[in-house]
Design an enzyme around this catalytic site. Sequence first.
Site, PDB file in Angstrom:
ATOM      1  N   TYR A  87      15.089  12.403  29.995  1.00 37.84           N
ATOM      2  CA  TYR A  87      16.429  11.369  30.111  1.00 37.84           C
ATOM      3  C   TYR A  87      17.294  11.755  31.522  1.00 37.84           C
ATOM      4  CZ  TYR A  87      20.155   8.162  28.513  1.00 37.84           C
ATOM      5  OH  TYR A  87      21.160   7.211  28.502  1.00 37.84           O
TER       6      TYR A  87
ATOM      7  N   LYS B 190      18.096   9.625  34.735  1.00 42.51           N
ATOM      8  CA  LYS B 190      19.184   9.129  35.103  1.00 42.51           C
ATOM      9  C   LYS B 190      19.707   9.761  36.422  1.00 42.51           C
ATOM     10  CE  LYS B 190      19.826   6.527  31.721  1.00 42.51           C
ATOM     11  NZ  LYS B 190      19.939   4.866  31.845  1.00 42.51           N
TER      12      LYS B 190
HETATM   13  P1  NDP Z   1      20.069   0.099  23.169  1.00 41.83           P
HETATM   14  O1  NDP Z   1      18.976   1.037  22.438  1.00 41.83           O
HETATM   15  O2  NDP Z   1      21.107  -0.372  22.219  1.00 41.83           O
HETATM   16  O3  NDP Z   1      19.481  -1.190  23.845  1.00 41.83           O
HETATM   17  C1  NDP Z   1      18.579  -0.966  24.862  1.00 41.83           C
HETATM   18  C2  NDP Z   1      18.111  -2.301  25.366  1.00 41.83           C
HETATM   19  O4  NDP Z   1      16.989  -2.087  26.271  1.00 41.83           O
HETATM   20  C3  NDP Z   1      17.397  -3.307  24.377  1.00 41.83           C
HETATM   21  O5  NDP Z   1      17.979  -4.425  24.693  1.00 41.83           O
HETATM   22  C4  NDP Z   1      16.011  -3.051  24.748  1.00 41.83           C
HETATM   23  O6  NDP Z   1      15.371  -4.199  24.433  1.00 41.83           O
HETATM   24  C5  NDP Z   1      16.130  -2.866  26.091  1.00 41.83           C
HETATM   25  N1  NDP Z   1      14.803  -2.210  26.615  1.00 41.83           N
HETATM   26  C6  NDP Z   1      14.378  -0.991  26.239  1.00 41.83           C
HETATM   27  N2  NDP Z   1      13.114  -0.700  26.654  1.00 41.83           N
HETATM   28  C7  NDP Z   1      12.685  -1.797  27.416  1.00 41.83           C
HETATM   29  C8  NDP Z   1      11.682  -2.047  28.289  1.00 41.83           C
HETATM   30  N3  NDP Z   1      10.452  -1.275  28.369  1.00 41.83           N
HETATM   31  N4  NDP Z   1      11.431  -3.549  28.735  1.00 41.83           N
HETATM   32  C9  NDP Z   1      12.419  -4.273  28.621  1.00 41.83           C
HETATM   33  N5  NDP Z   1      13.629  -3.872  27.784  1.00 41.83           N
HETATM   34  C10 NDP Z   1      13.875  -2.728  27.343  1.00 41.83           C
HETATM   35  O7  NDP Z   1      20.560   1.057  24.268  1.00 41.83           O
HETATM   36  P2  NDP Z   1      22.219   0.993  24.887  1.00 41.83           P
HETATM   37  O8  NDP Z   1      22.875  -0.224  24.842  1.00 41.83           O
HETATM   38  O9  NDP Z   1      22.995   2.311  24.184  1.00 41.83           O
HETATM   39  O10 NDP Z   1      21.862   1.488  26.496  1.00 41.83           O
HETATM   40  C11 NDP Z   1      21.864   0.476  27.504  1.00 41.83           C
HETATM   41  C12 NDP Z   1      22.040   1.738  28.851  1.00 41.83           C
HETATM   42  O11 NDP Z   1      23.016   2.502  28.886  1.00 41.83           O
HETATM   43  C13 NDP Z   1      20.489   2.484  28.763  1.00 41.83           C
HETATM   44  O12 NDP Z   1      20.023   2.533  30.094  1.00 41.83           O
HETATM   45  C14 NDP Z   1      21.178   3.923  28.306  1.00 41.83           C
HETATM   46  O13 NDP Z   1      20.374   4.771  28.936  1.00 41.83           O
HETATM   47  C15 NDP Z   1      22.507   3.647  28.820  1.00 41.83           C
HETATM   48  N6  NDP Z   1      23.460   4.792  28.375  1.00 41.83           N
HETATM   49  C16 NDP Z   1      23.801   4.582  27.153  1.00 41.83           C
HETATM   50  C17 NDP Z   1      24.656   5.301  26.414  1.00 41.83           C
HETATM   51  C18 NDP Z   1      25.122   5.307  25.114  1.00 41.83           C
HETATM   52  O14 NDP Z   1      25.851   6.505  24.654  1.00 41.83           O
HETATM   53  N7  NDP Z   1      24.646   4.473  24.245  1.00 41.83           N
HETATM   54  C19 NDP Z   1      25.260   6.418  27.399  1.00 41.83           C
HETATM   55  C20 NDP Z   1      24.893   6.359  28.779  1.00 41.83           C
HETATM   56  C21 NDP Z   1      24.145   5.543  29.512  1.00 41.83           C
HETATM   57  P3  NDP Z   1      15.226  -4.953  23.009  1.00 41.83           P
HETATM   58  O15 NDP Z   1      16.523  -5.380  22.623  1.00 41.83           O
HETATM   59  O16 NDP Z   1      14.246  -5.908  23.123  1.00 41.83           O
HETATM   60  O17 NDP Z   1      14.479  -3.806  22.043  1.00 41.83           O
END
Ligand code: NDP
Length: 248
Positions: free
Chosen positions: A155, A159
Amino acid sequence: MSQLANQIAVVTGAGRGIGRAVALKFAAEGADVVCVSRTAENSEKVAGEIRTLGRKAWAHAVDVTDAAAVAAAGEKILAECGRVDILVNNAGVTRDGLLMRMSDADWDTVLDTNLKGAFLFTKAFVRPFIKQRSGRIINIASVIGLIGNAGQANYSASKAGLIGFTKATARELASRGITANALAPGFIETDMTAVLKEEMKTELLKNIPLGRLGQTEDIANAALFLASPAARYITGQVLSVDGGMVMS
Ligand code: NDP
């Protein structure tokens, strides 16, 4: 005046968490939004919520790691929307584990989703952005890409790579009126962090000067700023939204 009036935004990973909050925030500020997620169910649900706000919304179930599927979706999106103004590369996953036990598959899944997915989606819209001489690219990185984290080698690398990708994109496209910036969220309350144990959250809080985990709204507000006219002179930057966890 709505900050994103007449703008069309594409948000990947819009089905849940941060992506959903960004999509809804953009719509509340006047944008029409293309919601991309892995599952049709999630992207369609959020697109429905956007329509109730009186904005147009399109839902696409696309695996961001699938080059052919992303290219096809890009063409379809441009055909149905006419143009795209803002791209938010937000789709992301974790597959945590200690380095010595990390499988190749877990490495590949995280790098393919978090880094290659952003590359593929950016590539899908870069030609029209260049042609229209405008475009905003916002990549959702992480503070972990800045400081690293034990148990998250894949990860952290994805990033940190996304941050490098953002800077290269910003330099390459600046002369065409396109900006590219990254957000580096700290710990935000979503499904991704819901798996953390309570003791771990208590430990994390000790390192967050503002004394709380972040809300998806905190990231959506920062994304709105980067997408808005107010950020027109900002490119190649990484904005941490982390309650003060990382101060550089
Ligand atoms: P969630 O797990 O809540 O949501 C992830 C989303 O990404 C979902 O909508 C999922 O689709 C989609 N997704 C995952 N894999 C794929 C794929 N292969 N193709 C298309 N869509 C995909 O994650 P967060 O909202 O927590 O995170 C969002 C972003 O923010 C990420 O990049 C994460 O790394 C980053 N981030 C999050 C942090 C946190 O603390 N939460 C901190 C720092 C960064 P579906 O809904 O269909 O499953």
